[in-house]
Design an enzyme around this catalytic site. Structure first.
Site, PDB file in Angstrom:
ATOM      1  N   HIS A 101       0.869  -1.187   0.000  1.00 31.53           N
ATOM      2  CA  HIS A 101       0.000   0.000   0.000  1.00 31.53           C
ATOM      3  C   HIS A 101       0.899   1.228   0.000  1.00 31.53           C
ATOM      4  O   HIS A 101       2.141   1.100  -0.027  1.00 31.53           O
ATOM      5  CB  HIS A 101      -0.948  -0.031   1.202  1.00 31.53           C
ATOM      6  CG  HIS A 101      -0.258  -0.344   2.500  1.00 31.53           C
ATOM      7  ND1 HIS A 101       0.614   0.522   3.095  1.00 31.53           N
ATOM      8  CD2 HIS A 101      -0.287  -1.445   3.294  1.00 31.53           C
ATOM      9  CE1 HIS A 101       1.065  -0.006   4.209  1.00 31.53           C
ATOM     10  NE2 HIS A 101       0.553  -1.208   4.353  1.00 31.53           N
ATOM     11  N   HIS A 137       4.028   1.342   2.192  1.00 28.37           N
ATOM     12  CA  HIS A 137       5.232   0.677   1.660  1.00 28.37           C
ATOM     13  C   HIS A 137       5.919   1.571   0.619  1.00 28.37           C
ATOM     14  O   HIS A 137       7.143   1.623   0.541  1.00 28.37           O
ATOM     15  CB  HIS A 137       4.862  -0.644   0.980  1.00 28.37           C
ATOM     16  CG  HIS A 137       4.359  -1.694   1.910  1.00 28.37           C
ATOM     17  ND1 HIS A 137       3.049  -2.122   1.920  1.00 28.37           N
ATOM     18  CD2 HIS A 137       4.992  -2.423   2.858  1.00 28.37           C
ATOM     19  CE1 HIS A 137       2.894  -3.064   2.826  1.00 28.37           C
ATOM     20  NE2 HIS A 137       4.050  -3.266   3.414  1.00 28.37           N
ATOM     21  N   LYS A 167       5.075   2.833  12.012  1.00 26.55           N
ATOM     22  CA  LYS A 167       3.770   2.326  12.468  1.00 26.55           C
ATOM     23  C   LYS A 167       3.988   1.119  13.381  1.00 26.55           C
ATOM     24  O   LYS A 167       3.310   0.948  14.377  1.00 26.55           O
ATOM     25  CB  LYS A 167       2.899   1.933  11.289  1.00 26.55           C
ATOM     26  CG  LYS A 167       1.629   1.309  11.747  1.00 26.55           C
ATOM     27  CD  LYS A 167       0.745   0.915  10.606  1.00 26.55           C
ATOM     28  CE  LYS A 167      -0.303  -0.038  11.092  1.00 26.55           C
ATOM     29  NZ  LYS A 167       0.163  -1.410  11.144  1.00 26.55           N
TER      30      LYS A 167
END
Ligand code: PAF
Length: 284
Positions: free
Chosen positions: A34, A37, A151
């Site tokens: 996504h 990345h 994250k």
């Protein structure tokens, strides 16, 4: 873009780059790429002559009752995205290429302390599985730089600690979390959310932001903040594994006087286990 599936093919390409003195950056992933990345890959491209991306859904980091079978595998689509970004090399090994012997006979890397709290408490063995596969991939790719998302705050800390403790010759670069326009952190697991759950999901980030705001304003009742955040999430239909305010370096419970803090949460929404965090440095 070249795609290789074996260690042998990987090594010969990388050897030829190294012989020319080129800097190699590496972005390990489990695929289903996504925009988060893509930011990692862009950061890698800025720092290196060559970029290698791996796609490998690592069985060692999944628990027995976890989602390894359901984990989205989209190699063809991922490969097209990587080619557009002009990645130099995609390494997409089979499980038998990475683990030629059964997992229970494999040497494992343990990063004690930091791996045992938060997600480590809820997913026993998870960070040992991550540390082991990342070390194996580092040995295969031999990158100068490796890029990971913030994250996965705890994962990044585990990897930094491992690299330091084992003198692994690689520089670790952390890249800020990429969010959807409503604040939800991008993740492959967001695809497990139903339409209804997807609308609710940004509440996790909103709750963390409210905690950070309270801390910035001087609230040091950390336990109370954690408990009230967990209740809010439960009332909104989440099943929190944890919502904690921690020392950002040790991941131990934050003490009054700690300057580097991080608020972290993991919460289930339907079939998706969402994780998120916000770090803050207090002045004074
Ligand atoms: O963050 C991930 O996608 C994985 O944990 C990693 C680092 C690729 C190891 O399998």
């Amino acid at each position: 873009m070249q795609t290789v599936h074996t260690r042998q093919q990987l090594k010969s390409t990388i050897r030829s780059w190294k012989e020319q003195g080129q800097i190699v950056a590496f972005v390990p992933t489990m695929g289903n790429l996504h925009d988060g990345h893509l930011h990692l890959i862009k950061a890698a491209k800025q720092r290196a002559d060559r970029v290698v991306v791996s796609i490998f859904v690592n069985p060692m980091q999944f628990g027995k009752n976890e989602d390894i079978d359901a984990y989205p595998r989209t190699l063809e689509q991922d490969s097209a995205r990587l080619a557009l970004l002009e990645v130099d090399l995609l390494f997409a090994p089979a499980v038998s290429e990475v683990y030629p012997v059964s997992l229970d006979k494999m040497t494992r890397i343990e990063v004690p302390g930091i791996s045992d709290v938060l997600c480590g408490e809820h997913r026993p063995g998870h960070f040992s599985g991550v540390a082991t596969v990342v070390t194996k991939l580092f040995n295969m790719v031999q990158p100068d730089i490796a890029v990971f998302g913030e994250k996965d705050f705890q994962q990044l800390l585990v990897i930094r600690t491992m690299v330091r403790d084992l003198d692994q010759p690689v520089e670790i670069l952390g890249v800020a979390t990429v969010r959807e326009s409503d604040g939800l952190a991008m993740s492959s697991r967001n695809s497990y959310l139903s339409e209804e759950e997807r609308k609710k999901a940004p509440f996790l980030y909103q709750t963390l932001r409210e905690m950070i705001e309270a801390i910035r304003k001087g609230n040091v009742s950390y336990l109370e903040l954690e408990e009230s955040a967990a209740k809010k999430l439960e009332n909104a239909g989440f099943r929190p594994d944890y919502v904690n305010i921690r020392n950002a370096n040790s991941l131990q419970p934050a003490s009054i006087g700690d300057h580097a803090l991080v608020v972290l949460a993991a919460a289930w929404l339907g079939k998706a286990r969402l994780i998120d965090n916000i770090a803050v440095t207090l002045k004074g």
